[in-house]
Design a protein around this motif. Structure first.
Motif: not given
Ligand code: ZN
Ligand code: FPP
Length: 352
Positions: A263, A265, A305, A314-315
């Motif tokens: 992923d 992140c 992701d 977020f990613h």
């Molecule tokens: Zn993530």
């Protein structure tokens, strides 16, 4: 915009020049994607993510700073929104009308630092910095850890966010040795140390499974407290670094713990922990760079992701922050503990 533009750095890590054309960072597209987020109010996803709104702004603004475009979102609009989330007790909610919480208080303080908004804070809430600090301190528990809000759930994420926000406010006990301490920093770091497992990594609470996201919060908390080197030593860093380096899978991407999918992140949670313990070179940086670039949407901007998935802010933030740690050409250097532009944090805290 040229990738060479802006306050980037040369040397080290993967070189964009070695990457095929389709694997360049599409800087302009990412900037446009982040700018577009607030204009999508007619989309369901906008409303489904309201409970995260202020953190979403922090993720977007951080990505813009690292892309060398800190002014791409209007400062006044950012500050108006942050103050609309502020409560009388000094805590911030995720959006107007939402209860205050540690995670959103931390994001708000980070946004205020990035927009130089503390003078405006005082106009909105007299003695605002101290009220925020007292709100954070009120969430410390007798065992040293922190709750997320008045309902009492604890998690090493909340402890880390508390220390990070206090640090930006200049209110950590180690920043003001001659003042009465606002929190018990020793109890906080003792709790973090109790979250460490036999494999050298850290979990969300004592005895909980090791998880790379929690490694970041625990290593970050020890860094902010100035205790990382003395606590881990070279042997502890080797043990933790070995566990973190096993997070890289054949695709080049990183996972958060054994048997999980890669992923993007984790390019942040793992790599920044590696940076804080000085073990970034234990990861195949070229393969990780290539994996992160494959997670881009080359047409609409943003990162997902995993390659081919839907992008989100977020990613996008943590993928770009990971590339910054990997010294991708043209990106502004990221501060490993604060997850903000390092030149900005250095200036803000008067470091160096
Ligand atoms: Zn993530
Ligand atoms: C993975 O979560 C990530 C974590 C557990 C770390 C979260 C860290 C914070 C909220 C602090 C952030 C602060 C800054 C300044 C960046 P997940 O729920 O996606 O885990 P999973 O991959 O196991 O589902």
């Amino acid at each position: 915009m040229s990738l060479a533009a802006g306050p980037g750095r040369g040397g080290g890590g993967a070189s964009a020049a070695q990457l095929p054309d389709e694997l360049q960072l599409v800087v302009d597209k990412h900037v446009a994607y982040i700018q577009s987020l607030d204009t999508r109010r007619d989309e369901l996803e906008y409303h489904l993510t309201e409970h995260l709104r202020i953190s979403g702004i922090y993720w977007g603004l951080t990505a813009l700073h690292l892309l060398g475009q800190p002014e791409a979102l209007p400062r006044e609009g950012l500050l108006d929104f942050v103050f609309s989330c502020l409560h009388e007790n000094g805590g911030f909610g995720a959006a107007p009308g939402h209860d205050p919480h540690m995670l959103y208080t931390c994001s708000s303080v980070q946004i205020l630092a990035m927009t130089d908004g503390f003078a405006e804070l005082e106009k909105n809430l007299p003695d605002g910095k101290m009220k925020i600090a007292k709100y954070i301190a009120s969430l410390q528990q007798p065992n040293g850890t922190f709750a997320g809000d008045q309902w009492g759930e604890t998690d090493s994420r909340f402890l880390f966010c508390g220390l990070l926000a206090l640090s930006l406010l200049g209110m950590l006990p180690n920043q003001r040795p001659n003042e009465p301490p606002i929190i018990d920093l020793t109890a906080a770091t003792d709790h973090i140390k109790a979250c460490q497992n036999f494999d050298g990594a850290f979990g969300v609470a004592p005895g909980a499974e090791s998880h790379s996201g929690q490694v970041y919060t625990c290593v970050g908390a020890l860094t902010l407290a100035g205790e990382l080197d003395s606590y881990l030593g070279e042997e502890g860093k080797d043990r933790l670094g070995a566990w973190l380096s096993e997070r890289q899978l054949p695709s080049g991407g990183l996972n958060g713990r054994p048997e999980k999918l890669v992923d993007v992140c984790y390019s942040w949670w793992v790599m920044t922990s590696m940076a804080m313990i000085d073990r970034v070179h234990w990861i195949d940086q070229k393969k990780l760079t290539s994996f992160i670039l494959q997670c881009q949407d080359p047409d609409q901007g943003g990162l997902a992701d995993r390659p081919g998935d839907m992008v989100d802010v977020f990613h996008t933030c943590f993928g770009i922050a990971g590339l910054s740690l990997l010294r991708y050409p043209g990106l502004v250097e990221v501060d490993p503990a604060y997850c903000m532009s390092k030149p900005l944090v250095d200036k803000f805290l008067g470091r160096k």
